[in-house]
Structures are given as C-alpha cells and as structure tokens.
Design a protein around this motif. Structure first.
Motif, PDB file in Angstrom:
ATOM      1  N   PRO A 176     -17.369  70.503  -1.374  1.00  0.00           N
ATOM      2  CA  PRO A 176     -18.598  69.735  -1.618  1.00  0.00           C
ATOM      3  C   PRO A 176     -18.455  68.267  -1.238  1.00  0.00           C
ATOM      4  CG  PRO A 176     -18.099  71.158  -3.489  1.00  0.00           C
ATOM      5  CD  PRO A 176     -16.901  71.208  -2.579  1.00  0.00           C
ATOM      6  N   VAL A 177     -19.485  67.743  -0.612  1.00  0.00           N
ATOM      7  CA  VAL A 177     -19.434  66.339  -0.190  1.00  0.00           C
ATOM      8  C   VAL A 177     -19.302  65.411  -1.390  1.00  0.00           C
ATOM      9  CG1 VAL A 177     -21.952  66.012  -0.150  1.00  0.00           C
ATOM     10  CG2 VAL A 177     -20.481  64.629   1.346  1.00  0.00           C
ATOM     11  N   ASP A 178     -19.784  65.828  -2.550  1.00  0.00           N
ATOM     12  CA  ASP A 178     -19.656  64.988  -3.746  1.00  0.00           C
ATOM     13  C   ASP A 178     -18.196  64.741  -4.109  1.00  0.00           C
ATOM     14  OD1 ASP A 178     -22.366  64.760  -3.997  1.00  0.00           O
ATOM     15  OD2 ASP A 178     -22.580  66.272  -5.568  1.00  0.00           O
ATOM     16  N   TRP A 179     -17.320  65.724  -3.824  1.00  0.00           N
ATOM     17  CA  TRP A 179     -15.893  65.530  -4.079  1.00  0.00           C
ATOM     18  C   TRP A 179     -15.346  64.437  -3.172  1.00  0.00           C
ATOM     19  CZ3 TRP A 179     -13.252  71.024  -4.632  1.00  0.00           C
ATOM     20  CH2 TRP A 179     -13.919  71.750  -5.631  1.00  0.00           C
ATOM     21  N   ALA A 180     -15.739  64.483  -1.921  1.00  0.00           N
ATOM     22  CA  ALA A 180     -15.258  63.499  -0.948  1.00  0.00           C
ATOM     23  C   ALA A 180     -15.793  62.102  -1.260  1.00  0.00           C
ATOM     24  CB  ALA A 180     -15.676  63.911   0.455  1.00  0.00           C
ATOM     25  N   ARG A 181     -16.995  62.033  -1.800  1.00  0.00           N
ATOM     26  CA  ARG A 181     -17.599  60.728  -2.103  1.00  0.00           C
ATOM     27  C   ARG A 181     -16.869  59.996  -3.223  1.00  0.00           C
ATOM     28  NH1 ARG A 181     -23.860  62.895  -1.685  1.00  0.00           N
ATOM     29  NH2 ARG A 181     -24.029  62.755   0.610  1.00  0.00           N
ATOM     30  N   GLN A 182     -16.032  60.685  -3.958  1.00  0.00           N
ATOM     31  CA  GLN A 182     -15.241  60.045  -5.007  1.00  0.00           C
ATOM     32  C   GLN A 182     -13.991  59.350  -4.454  1.00  0.00           C
ATOM     33  OE1 GLN A 182     -14.466  62.864  -8.227  1.00  0.00           O
ATOM     34  NE2 GLN A 182     -16.349  63.946  -7.735  1.00  0.00           N
ATOM     35  N   THR A 183     -13.689  59.620  -3.180  1.00  0.00           N
ATOM     36  CA  THR A 183     -12.451  59.114  -2.591  1.00  0.00           C
ATOM     37  C   THR A 183     -12.450  57.599  -2.473  1.00  0.00           C
ATOM     38  OG1 THR A 183     -12.180  61.150  -1.321  1.00  0.00           O
ATOM     39  CG2 THR A 183     -10.936  59.229  -0.589  1.00  0.00           C
ATOM     40  N   GLN A 184     -13.496  57.042  -1.873  1.00  0.00           N
ATOM     41  CA  GLN A 184     -13.511  55.593  -1.646  1.00  0.00           C
ATOM     42  C   GLN A 184     -13.449  54.790  -2.941  1.00  0.00           C
ATOM     43  OE1 GLN A 184     -16.856  53.691   0.554  1.00  0.00           O
ATOM     44  NE2 GLN A 184     -15.186  52.854   1.811  1.00  0.00           N
ATOM     45  N   PRO A 185     -14.244  55.137  -3.967  1.00  0.00           N
ATOM     46  CA  PRO A 185     -14.105  54.393  -5.232  1.00  0.00           C
ATOM     47  C   PRO A 185     -12.695  54.463  -5.800  1.00  0.00           C
ATOM     48  CG  PRO A 185     -16.141  55.658  -5.229  1.00  0.00           C
ATOM     49  CD  PRO A 185     -15.387  56.071  -4.003  1.00  0.00           C
ATOM     50  N   PHE A 186     -12.053  55.624  -5.690  1.00  0.00           N
ATOM     51  CA  PHE A 186     -10.675  55.748  -6.193  1.00  0.00           C
ATOM     52  C   PHE A 186      -9.723  54.867  -5.395  1.00  0.00           C
ATOM     53  CE2 PHE A 186      -6.530  57.869  -5.495  1.00  0.00           C
ATOM     54  CZ  PHE A 186      -5.983  57.625  -6.748  1.00  0.00           C
ATOM     55  N   LEU A 187      -9.790  54.931  -4.063  1.00  0.00           N
ATOM     56  CA  LEU A 187      -8.896  54.126  -3.239  1.00  0.00           C
ATOM     57  C   LEU A 187      -9.123  52.631  -3.485  1.00  0.00           C
ATOM     58  CD1 LEU A 187      -8.940  56.090   0.155  1.00  0.00           C
ATOM     59  CD2 LEU A 187      -7.130  56.061  -1.588  1.00  0.00           C
ATOM     60  N   ASN A 188     -10.364  52.257  -3.748  1.00  0.00           N
ATOM     61  CA  ASN A 188     -10.656  50.852  -4.042  1.00  0.00           C
ATOM     62  C   ASN A 188      -9.979  50.402  -5.338  1.00  0.00           C
ATOM     63  OD1 ASN A 188     -12.211  50.596  -1.737  1.00  0.00           O
ATOM     64  ND2 ASN A 188     -14.164  50.897  -2.790  1.00  0.00           N
ATOM     65  N   THR A 189      -9.876  51.305  -6.313  1.00  0.00           N
ATOM     66  CA  THR A 189      -9.253  50.925  -7.590  1.00  0.00           C
ATOM     67  C   THR A 189      -7.761  50.663  -7.446  1.00  0.00           C
ATOM     68  OG1 THR A 189      -8.739  53.204  -8.294  1.00  0.00           O
ATOM     69  CG2 THR A 189     -10.908  52.306  -8.906  1.00  0.00           C
ATOM     70  N   ILE A 190      -7.141  51.222  -6.399  1.00  0.00           N
ATOM     71  CA  ILE A 190      -5.700  50.973  -6.194  1.00  0.00           C
ATOM     72  C   ILE A 190      -5.480  50.041  -4.992  1.00  0.00           C
ATOM     73  CG2 ILE A 190      -4.889  53.049  -7.352  1.00  0.00           C
ATOM     74  CD1 ILE A 190      -4.641  54.426  -4.652  1.00  0.00           C
ATOM     75  N   ASP A 191      -6.554  49.342  -4.598  1.00  0.00           N
ATOM     76  CA  ASP A 191      -6.476  48.295  -3.568  1.00  0.00           C
ATOM     77  C   ASP A 191      -5.941  48.801  -2.232  1.00  0.00           C
ATOM     78  OD1 ASP A 191      -7.428  46.372  -5.374  1.00  0.00           O
ATOM     79  OD2 ASP A 191      -5.414  45.978  -6.132  1.00  0.00           O
ATOM     80  N   VAL A 192      -6.387  49.993  -1.840  1.00  0.00           N
ATOM     81  CA  VAL A 192      -5.993  50.566  -0.560  1.00  0.00           C
ATOM     82  C   VAL A 192      -7.111  50.367   0.454  1.00  0.00           C
ATOM     83  CG1 VAL A 192      -5.476  52.713   0.662  1.00  0.00           C
ATOM     84  CG2 VAL A 192      -4.432  52.272  -1.538  1.00  0.00           C
ATOM     85  N   GLN A 193      -6.758  49.865   1.639  1.00  0.00           N
ATOM     86  CA  GLN A 193      -7.745  49.723   2.699  1.00  0.00           C
ATOM     87  C   GLN A 193      -8.290  51.091   3.087  1.00  0.00           C
ATOM     88  OE1 GLN A 193      -6.715  46.722   5.932  1.00  0.00           O
ATOM     89  NE2 GLN A 193      -4.686  47.102   5.064  1.00  0.00           N
ATOM     90  N   ASN A 194      -9.602  51.174   3.256  1.00  0.00           N
ATOM     91  CA  ASN A 194     -10.182  52.461   3.622  1.00  0.00           C
ATOM     92  C   ASN A 194     -11.577  52.304   4.184  1.00  0.00           C
ATOM     93  OD1 ASN A 194     -12.368  53.383   1.366  1.00  0.00           O
ATOM     94  ND2 ASN A 194     -10.766  52.111   0.407  1.00  0.00           N
ATOM     95  N   VAL A 195     -11.967  53.288   4.962  1.00  0.00           N
ATOM     96  CA  VAL A 195     -13.357  53.445   5.373  1.00  0.00           C
ATOM     97  C   VAL A 195     -13.740  54.891   5.081  1.00  0.00           C
ATOM     98  CG1 VAL A 195     -13.268  51.667   7.161  1.00  0.00           C
ATOM     99  CG2 VAL A 195     -12.750  54.038   7.756  1.00  0.00           C
ATOM    100  N   TYR A 196     -15.017  55.096   4.784  1.00  0.00           N
ATOM    101  CA  TYR A 196     -15.526  56.436   4.519  1.00  0.00           C
ATOM    102  C   TYR A 196     -16.789  56.649   5.335  1.00  0.00           C
ATOM    103  CZ  TYR A 196     -17.669  60.408   2.161  1.00  0.00           C
ATOM    104  OH  TYR A 196     -18.261  61.621   1.909  1.00  0.00           O
ATOM    105  N   ALA A 197     -16.855  57.793   5.994  1.00  0.00           N
ATOM    106  CA  ALA A 197     -18.017  58.098   6.839  1.00  0.00           C
ATOM    107  C   ALA A 197     -18.454  59.537   6.613  1.00  0.00           C
ATOM    108  CB  ALA A 197     -17.668  57.882   8.310  1.00  0.00           C
ATOM    109  N   GLU A 198     -19.758  59.778   6.734  1.00  0.00           N
ATOM    110  CA  GLU A 198     -20.301  61.130   6.657  1.00  0.00           C
ATOM    111  C   GLU A 198     -21.050  61.460   7.945  1.00  0.00           C
ATOM    112  OE1 GLU A 198     -22.691  61.853   3.180  1.00  0.00           O
ATOM    113  OE2 GLU A 198     -21.096  61.223   1.815  1.00  0.00           O
ATOM    114  N   PHE A 199     -21.025  62.746   8.271  1.00  0.00           N
ATOM    115  CA  PHE A 199     -21.691  63.216   9.481  1.00  0.00           C
ATOM    116  C   PHE A 199     -22.498  64.467   9.138  1.00  0.00           C
ATOM    117  CE2 PHE A 199     -18.011  60.783  10.655  1.00  0.00           C
ATOM    118  CZ  PHE A 199     -18.466  59.979  11.684  1.00  0.00           C
ATOM    119  N   PRO A 200     -23.623  64.683   9.821  1.00  0.00           N
ATOM    120  CA  PRO A 200     -24.532  65.774   9.459  1.00  0.00           C
ATOM    121  C   PRO A 200     -24.044  67.138   9.949  1.00  0.00           C
ATOM    122  CG  PRO A 200     -25.409  64.586  11.343  1.00  0.00           C
ATOM    123  CD  PRO A 200     -24.170  63.840  10.916  1.00  0.00           C
TER     124      PRO A 200
END
Length: 221
Positions: A176-200
């Motif tokens: 589920p895309v909702d699982w993936a959408r939790q990734t960026q907030p988590f990585l932000n809490t541990i100060d990890v550089q990241n980008v998140y993108a979705e595609f149709p």
C-alpha cells in the motif's frame, strides 16, 4: 555470467573506471532473480560497477526470496522477520566480500538499489550498517521497523552521510502506498537526507520513475 564465489550469487557489469570505482548493488524483489533489475544496467552511468545479486531462498517453481511471506487464516499475510534479519546481515557481509575481491572499488561510495522486498532490506542495511553505505534507491518498498534495532533514533550522527531516493506507485496493489508515505517523515526524524516521489503506476517502475532515480543517482556518484 553468474558468479558463485561469494556469499550471494551475482551478475556484474564492469565500470569504465580503473580506480576509485563507485559500486551499485541491486537487490531484486520477492519471486524474482538477479536478472530482473540487471536490465537497468545498460542505461545507468558507465562509471558504476553494477552487481545484481540473487536472494538466498529459492522458490518453487522458480525465483528467489530474501525472506518468506506466509499466508495464514488467522494471521493473514505476514513476513518471516527472522529470515529478513538474516538477509540484512548477509547483504552486509556480501558488501565486505566484494570490497576484498574487487580492490579498486571506492569503499566510501557504495550504493544500494532495491525493489519491493529488496527495497525493504536496503532500508534496513543502510540503517543497521550505515558505515557500509552512501546512497540508497528504494523502489516500491517501505521501512519495516520490526527488523530494525530499537535504538535507531539514538544513532542520528551515524546517518549524516546517508542519502535516500524513495519512490512508490500511487496505485500499488501489493504494498500500500500509505506504508511508503510513512518513510519520509520517519527519515526526517533521524535527520537523513531523502526525497520521496510517487508515480501513477502499480507495483512496478514506470519509465519516468527510472529516469528520475537515474538523474538523482548520477549526481551522487
């Protein structure tokens, strides 16, 4: 040609460089094999030494898995996290073996690219063994906290050099895309550089997704 001399079997595309070579290791998804993601290699930067590995657990009638996914009437769909943790350690061991075998690799420039199950493990390898990894391309996966140590948030200084590219299909029917959408907030809490993108798309890599992560990776090697 399939190489079988290290802890994981693999196929390899050589680099155009002769020293300080950046390494990219490809980790396929559940039920696939080393040839799947290796199809990307012809289009990725020629400076990269690309190694595509085969997961350790053979499936019937074909394909391989990094860990079992079980279906139970009471539990529903559940992952074998013991096998998953073992595969995380195995990938870390394999990286060490590659650096010993191919001594012209830049040990400070190792990237992982994983799809689905391979993506889930790539997250875990980077967060458990951050000293071995620089960049992570995580396609159609998510962070499985059940295979991470409990003190991840206490190790933010160890993650300062990490950089994640994360993407997912907005209509993924497998993860589920909702699982993936939790990734960026988590990585932000541990100060990890990241980008998140979705595609149709569903559970796969759209052409625009490929060119997006290719450009991202090219700037970081």
């Amino acid at each position: 040609m399939l190489q079988t001399s290290l802890s994981l079997d693999y196929v390899m595309r050589p680099s155009s460089l002769t020293e300080q070579i950046p390494l990219l290791i490809l980790c396929h998804g559940y039920g696939s094999d080393e040839n799947d993601l290796f199809s990307f290699s012809a289009e990725l930067p020629e400076e990269l030494l690309i190694i595509s590995v085969r997961a350790p657990y053979p499936m019937q009638p074909h394909g391989n898995a990094w860990y079992a996914i079980n279906f139970d009437a009471e539990k529903g769909k559940w992952n074998d996290n013991v096998q998953a943790k073992s595969s995380v350690d195995l990938i870390a061991k394999f990286i060490d073996e590659v650096l010993v075998t191919y001594t012209n690799i830049d040990a400070k420039n190792v990237s992982l690219l994983g799809f689905s199950q391979g993506s889930i493990l790539s997250y875990a390898v980077a967060l458990i063994y951050p000293d071995k990894i620089k960049n992570i391309v995580a396609l159609s996966g998510y962070v499985n906290h059940d295979i991470l140590p409990t003190n991840v948030k206490a190790q933010t200084k160890a993650y300062n050099h990490l950089d994640f590219y994360c993407s997912h299909g907005s209509v993924d029917q497998v993860i589920p895309v909702d699982w993936a959408r939790q990734t960026q907030p988590f990585l932000n809490t541990i100060d990890v550089q990241n980008v998140y993108a979705e595609f149709p798309v569903g559970h796969g890599v759209a052409p625009q997704n490929f060119y997006d992560f290719k450009e991202w990776l090219s700037k970081r090697i």
